[in-house]
Design an enzyme around this catalytic site. Sequence first.
Site, PDB file in Angstrom:
ATOM      1  CG  HIS A   1      -2.042  -0.705   1.060  1.00 56.94           C
ATOM      2  ND1 HIS A   1      -2.857  -0.526  -0.255  1.00 56.94           N
ATOM      3  CD2 HIS A   1      -2.806  -1.527   1.844  1.00 56.94           C
ATOM      4  CE1 HIS A   1      -3.903  -1.347   0.040  1.00 56.94           C
ATOM      5  NE2 HIS A   1      -3.976  -1.917   1.023  1.00 56.94           N
TER       6      HIS A   1
ATOM      7  CG  ASP B   1      -0.285 -14.312 -16.390  1.00 56.52           C
ATOM      8  OD1 ASP B   1       0.245 -14.973 -15.426  1.00 56.52           O
ATOM      9  OD2 ASP B   1      -1.618 -13.994 -16.185  1.00 56.52           O
TER      10      ASP B   1
ATOM     11  CB  CYS C   1      -3.923  -5.075 -20.706  1.00 54.18           C
ATOM     12  SG  CYS C   1      -4.228  -6.749 -20.890  1.00 54.18           S
TER      13      CYS C   1
HETATM   14  C1  PEP Z   1      -1.150 -10.102 -17.698  1.00 56.13           C
HETATM   15  O1  PEP Z   1      -1.015 -11.382 -17.489  1.00 56.13           O
HETATM   16  O2  PEP Z   1      -0.510  -9.364 -18.246  1.00 56.13           O
HETATM   17  C2  PEP Z   1      -2.452  -9.395 -17.435  1.00 56.13           C
HETATM   18  C3  PEP Z   1      -2.564  -8.084 -17.663  1.00 56.13           C
HETATM   19  O3  PEP Z   1      -3.490  -9.768 -16.515  1.00 56.13           O
HETATM   20  P1  PEP Z   1      -3.316 -10.187 -14.911  1.00 56.13           P
HETATM   21  O4  PEP Z   1      -2.027  -9.343 -14.414  1.00 56.13           O
HETATM   22  O5  PEP Z   1      -4.525  -9.775 -14.247  1.00 56.13           O
HETATM   23  O6  PEP Z   1      -2.910 -11.699 -14.746  1.00 56.13           O
HETATM   24 MG    MG Z   2      -2.857 -12.541 -16.793  1.00 53.96          MG
END
Ligand code: PEP
Ligand code: MG
Length: 573
Positions: A189, A455, A502
């Site tokens: 945090h 990931d 993302c």
């Molecule tokens: C990712 O894996 O890059 C992603 C955006 O999903 P999360 O971080 O929620 O697994």
């Molecule tokens: Mg992911």
Amino acid sequence: MKALNGIPASRGIAIGPAFQFKKTTIQIERLKVENPDQEIDRLASALQQARHEMSVLLEKARTETDAGTASIFEAHIMMLEDPDYLDAIREKIRGEALNAEAAVADATDTYAQMLEAMQDEYLRARAVDIRDVGSRVLRILLNLSSSPTEGLDQQAVILADELTPSDTISLDKNLVMGFCTAGGGPTAHVAILARQLGLPAVVSAGPEILDIPDMQPVIIDGSEGTLIIAPDAATIASKRLQMERQAAINDKALSQAKAPAITRDGQQIEIVANIGDVDSAVIALEAGAEGVGLLRTEFLYLKRTSMPDEEEQYQAYRKILEVFGSLPVILRTLDIGGDKELPYLNVPREANPFLGLRAIRLCLAKPEIFKPQLKAALRAGAGHNLKLMFPMVATVEEVRAARETMEECKAELLAKKQSIAEKLEVGIMVEIPAAAIIADKLAAEVDFFSIGTNDLSQYTMAADRTSGAVSKLADAFQPAVLRLVRDVVQAAHQNGKWVGMCGELAGEPLAIPLLLGLGLDELSMNASAIPLAKQILRASRLDKAKELAQTALELESSEAVKAFLETKNQSGH
Ligand code: PEP
Ligand code: MG
């Protein structure tokens, strides 16, 4: 002069005297009591006092920070009202005839340890919250009142073992130049709060920082993740220059946050936000988000003890879509299972949860979970610009099966004359190497891709994203990961589909010219990263970025890629 390396937690540089945040250690005596009812009464009045203090902090958070930060304190107040936690304390007082202090300490420990044992980094970090709440109640019971910042009467860099949210919010911000903690991680945090307050912060700098005497001059660099003790004059001068440069860039970025990101040669990149709930939606829009590139829907499921029904989900999604009006919002279907465990899910434990029945795999196996979510989303999308995205796709069959379930949901809703999203793009996250490798086949099945580098890095490099020991491997700047990104963009474009990103890499200032050059159409990031990302794009040229990407992809290591991007950064793109 001496430099210590920690983890960068909030950008920016602070130069000033050190100040140790002195937390009183709480000593608990374990006593057998004769009159448990009296202890229950003491507990009740301590809880009431704690609630009062926390509502004062909540008000402070509301005025000094934003809704997202304030919600941390709302959650704390809710913890104080959590029947399981309170019952556990009362049970200890009555069942074991314990004094209230020992009962609170025991119950808090049990809860915190349960959270600390979780694989999910976010949930693990929440153990600090429960300890924060517990120690407030304990301090009230023990009548401890000494302030950890006694003697702080000038601007200083705060050093601490760990800072809880209430420690951080209680500090007088006019006196704080930045933070450095011995422990903690980038999702702690203190890191989140520091980013929102715009204060530089370094975490995990090691216990040595606790030996630095008060008023010793120090420099913290929240971008590099370093703390310099007793800096020499030349270092101070060069850091000051860097500070001035950063301040000028940030001022410009903030003043133009809501304008589009168009490169010097006319290429526009869509800049959207990663959000998790309605509070973060409001913050993102304010920060200049042109929509949402990733709505993580797990928030609805993680904070509860039973599955949210279709109606509850509909209301939650609707509120978020309303914030964005006609701007695009990509809702990611449930990415749960494996490490993000739901106690009420009842799936068998797996030896390798990261490789197990999770995300789309789980949803396809359990239509009773998947369908209410899809229906809630389809309904909430009516009159808005909703897009759906499936996480953790590895095969073409999964996409077809997910789309089929979606069509079933649509038909069932239409049969009941319910209005649903009129125009609905459907995409997938590319975050498993298999998906990146067969991206040409998958592109034929979807409207868009969004690359999840968090990931994708972990699976490509076979390096757990939550492990500090292999964090150099689980790095999206690894050439192997970047080459997959290149291939996915090519496959999407050859099939006439758009492709976004993302994962955390999308908001990383160093990576942005590279991602432009690789051809990403959309970048989705945390709200706080948006103004600077846009500013970097405005200063870039697509043709130059393409050349830069080509060179970067030929380099041998993530260090070489980063060093190359740094040099380009300094010379201007
Ligand atoms: C990712 O894996 O890059 C992603 C955006 O999903 P999360 O971080 O929620 O697994
Ligand atoms: Mg992911």
